[in-house]
Motif scaffolding. Structure first.
Motif, PDB file in Angstrom:
ATOM      1  N   PHE A 297       0.693  -1.108  -0.140  1.00  0.00           N
ATOM      2  CA  PHE A 297      -0.036   0.043   0.151  1.00  0.00           C
ATOM      3  C   PHE A 297       0.804   1.263   0.018  1.00  0.00           C
ATOM      4  O   PHE A 297       0.621   2.290  -0.859  1.00  0.00           O
ATOM      5  N   ASP A 298       1.644   1.543   0.856  1.00  0.00           N
ATOM      6  CA  ASP A 298       2.333   2.790   1.091  1.00  0.00           C
ATOM      7  C   ASP A 298       3.857   2.647   0.459  1.00  0.00           C
ATOM      8  O   ASP A 298       4.269   1.515   0.375  1.00  0.00           O
ATOM      9  N   ALA A 299       4.266   3.892   0.192  1.00  0.00           N
ATOM     10  CA  ALA A 299       5.715   3.829  -0.450  1.00  0.00           C
ATOM     11  C   ALA A 299       6.620   3.323   0.559  1.00  0.00           C
ATOM     12  O   ALA A 299       6.472   3.929   1.973  1.00  0.00           O
ATOM     13  N   ILE A 300       7.640   2.750   0.275  1.00  0.00           N
ATOM     14  CA  ILE A 300       9.015   2.311   1.230  1.00  0.00           C
ATOM     15  C   ILE A 300      10.237   2.983   0.979  1.00  0.00           C
ATOM     16  O   ILE A 300      10.482   3.054  -0.529  1.00  0.00           O
ATOM     17  N   HIS A 301      11.030   3.523   1.648  1.00  0.00           N
ATOM     18  CA  HIS A 301      12.375   4.227   1.456  1.00  0.00           C
ATOM     19  C   HIS A 301      13.309   2.990   1.020  1.00  0.00           C
ATOM     20  O   HIS A 301      13.541   1.927   1.593  1.00  0.00           O
ATOM     21  N   PRO A 302      13.943   3.102  -0.160  1.00  0.00           N
ATOM     22  CA  PRO A 302      14.888   2.179  -0.801  1.00  0.00           C
ATOM     23  C   PRO A 302      15.972   2.071   0.245  1.00  0.00           C
ATOM     24  O   PRO A 302      16.542   0.759   0.389  1.00  0.00           O
ATOM     25  N   ARG A 303      16.383   2.958   0.764  1.00  0.00           N
ATOM     26  CA  ARG A 303      17.536   2.747   1.886  1.00  0.00           C
ATOM     27  C   ARG A 303      17.085   1.354   2.933  1.00  0.00           C
ATOM     28  O   ARG A 303      17.990   0.514   3.220  1.00  0.00           O
ATOM     29  N   THR A 304      15.705   1.539   3.269  1.00  0.00           N
ATOM     30  CA  THR A 304      15.240   0.386   4.236  1.00  0.00           C
ATOM     31  C   THR A 304      15.516  -1.256   3.525  1.00  0.00           C
ATOM     32  O   THR A 304      15.834  -1.953   4.190  1.00  0.00           O
TER      33      THR A 304
END
Length: 526
Positions: A297-304
């Motif tokens: 559903f939500d955007a995730i940070h690529p660093r994570t």
């Protein structure tokens, strides 16, 4: 869509655990907490235990007067028994209405009003501290799911009664009501049917079977009131995967439970697991067995993603990103491996499910949407919810010839993949993608836990930042990190606890903007 419709007899949550228990009653369900509904069970349960709790709760609901077709709102302190209660309500043919424990009393009152006099399941704490007399007047009856509070109101699971038989209503009728995040005001109540839930389940189940071949333990940290939990658990139960349910997202707590259970699959809301990056350095190896990281559903940070996959000792761990919405379910997906580095274009969220979900991006001026001039993302899927309860006109305004307006802007490349740039309401004129800017800054500044770029009351981009240990932001490092990015105001630093968030840990950007406007200079790092 055609492949969602074939053989769709509906997914009834009232039978999830009973059906799983018939196949594998000893399948483990490990909790990081004790159920208020049945504390004597402890935290190490089986699928058989869950099926028994659901059956006894259903019997108690019938004894309390609940009948098929009734609406039953569930508003209690956070815990897995929220979902078990929803299953019990469904088992008797009634319609569960899952309300986030984080909602304020006035919001609960409004949502109960829209439900037209439902039953209300709560607990002693919520009953005494959150629910006003006016709120309680919107409920037909109040039942307590915990041992604290008025004994006369208690939902009695221990009574000597014959278990009620499960009821399966018409799969096209309302079967579950959840609510939206409420980022722009009072949440909307989303009406799901058994058929729409099954339509959402099918593409995910097909994808999971293709990507995950062996039996894995799955750890789930998903809001207990969210529709996503239905399909996540349905897939795990159907595959016979041992389940670990995580309520507390604190990284030290999560590290302990993951180190003990060593899950191969982790499913969590993207906005929660950004705080789990320290797990990658934990000597106990909580992520050592990670084979699949799933976020929806939500955007995730690529660093994570990059850091968590790097911590796995498995040969080829993957990240599954599903783009969707409470109203329509997962609609677009992408699989990433370790080869997708932090410098890749993470605004690409993937492709629709062939034969199951349709995707189009509509330009405001009739031209083909591009990165410079993105369009409106629209989806077609049989997983689309029936309506907004009490707000059908509002629901219809988001439909055009069967296409659902997602409220996001983006574009499709010549390959057909969707690049998601922003929410419509978060777009800042002339600035570009706020999500892309946030990804870039986080990739360059390890000291940051979170960054949210919003427009101030003059429309100027304003970054709000949270550091990992809440120490003062290093401004020299900040200015070096943003030197080649679009111009922004000086950053405003806040502690994580002050960021207004939804039940899925999504930052409420409009509420954050109002907070900063109401308190000028709050937390300024300048």
């Amino acid at each position: 869509m055609i492949l969602q419709r074939i053989g769709n007899r509906g997914l009834f949550i009232g039978g999830l655990f009973e059906q799983a228990a018939q196949r594998n009653p000893d399948l483990t369900v490990t909790l990081d907490h004790v159920l208020d509904l049945d504390p004597g069970r402890g935290s190490e349960l089986t699928v058989g235990d869950c099926a028994d709790i659901v059956a006894r709760a259903a019997t108690a609901l019938v004894a309390a007067g609940v009948r098929p077709g009734d609406k039953v709102a569930i508003f209690k302190q956070d815990g897995f028994d929220i979902f078990l209660l929803a299953c019990a309500v469904s088992r008797v043919g009634a319609v569960p209405v899952n309300l986030s424990p984080a909602l304020k009393g006035d919001v609960v009152a409004e949502l109960l009003r829209r439900c037209d006099w439902p039953y209300l399941i709560t607990d002693g704490g919520k009953f005494a501290e959150v629910l006003t007399e006016e709120t309680k007047q919107h409920a037909r009856a109040v039942l307590l799911a915990s041992s604290d509070g008025d004994a006369a109101l208690r939902l009695d699971l221990d009574g000597e009664r014959n278990p009620v038989a499960p009821i399966r209503p018409d799969p096209s009728l309302p079967a579950l009501i959840t609510h939206t995040s409420g980022t722009t005001g009072v949440p909307k109540l989303v009406v799901h049917t058994a058929k729409t839930l099954q339509a959402r389940y099918r593409p995910q189940a097909v994808g999971a079977r293709a990507l995950i071949r062996r039996r894995e333990t799955v750890a789930i940290h998903v809001s207990f009131v969210h529709s996503r939990l239905v399909t996540a658990l349905a897939i795990a139960l159907a595959r016979g995967f041992p389940i670990v349910i995580i309520r507390d997202p604190d990284s030290s707590h999560v590290a302990e439970i993951l180190a003990r259970t060593k899950p191969g699959i982790i499913e969590a809301h993207p906005n929660a697991i950004v705080a789990w990056e320290p797990l990658t350095k934990d000597p106990r190896g909580p992520l050592a067995n990670l084979n699949c990281l799933s976020t929806t559903f939500d955007a995730i940070h690529p660093r994570t993603v990059v850091e968590l996959l790097a911590a796995s000792e498995r040969k080829n761990p993957i990240h599954i990103q599903l783009y969707g919405q409470s109203e329509i379910g997962p609609t677009v997906g992408r699989v990433s491996t370790r080869k997708r580095g932090i410098d890749a274009d993470w605004r690409c969220v993937g492709f629709p499910f062939a034969g199951m979900t349709g995707l189009r991006v509509v330009g405001a001026d009739g031209k083909r949407p591009t990165e410079a001039q993105p369009g409106y993302v629209e989806i077609r899927s049989d997983g689309r919810a029936l309506t907004y309860l009490g707000e059908d006109d509002r629901y219809r305004r988001q439909l055009t010839d069967g296409w659902w307006r997602m409220g996001d802007v983006g574009y499709r490349t010549k390959w057909g993949c969707l690049h998601l740039l922003d929410r419509e309401v978060d777009t800042i004129a002339g600035f570009g993608s706020t999500l892309a800017i946030e990804d870039t800054v986080l990739a360059r500044m390890d000291a940051l836990l979170e960054i949210v770029v919003i427009a101030d009351d003059s429309g100027v981009p304003t970054p709000v930042v949270v550091t990992r240990d809440e120490s003062p932001l290093d401004l020299a490092q900040w200015h070096a990190a943003i030197a080649d990015l679009p111009q922004m105001r000086e950053p405003v630093q806040l502690p994580l606890a002050q960021l207004p968030r939804t039940a899925t840990a999504k930052v409420q950007r409009l509420a954050l903007a109002k907070l900063l406007t109401a308190t000028p200079g709050t937390g300024s790092a300048s």
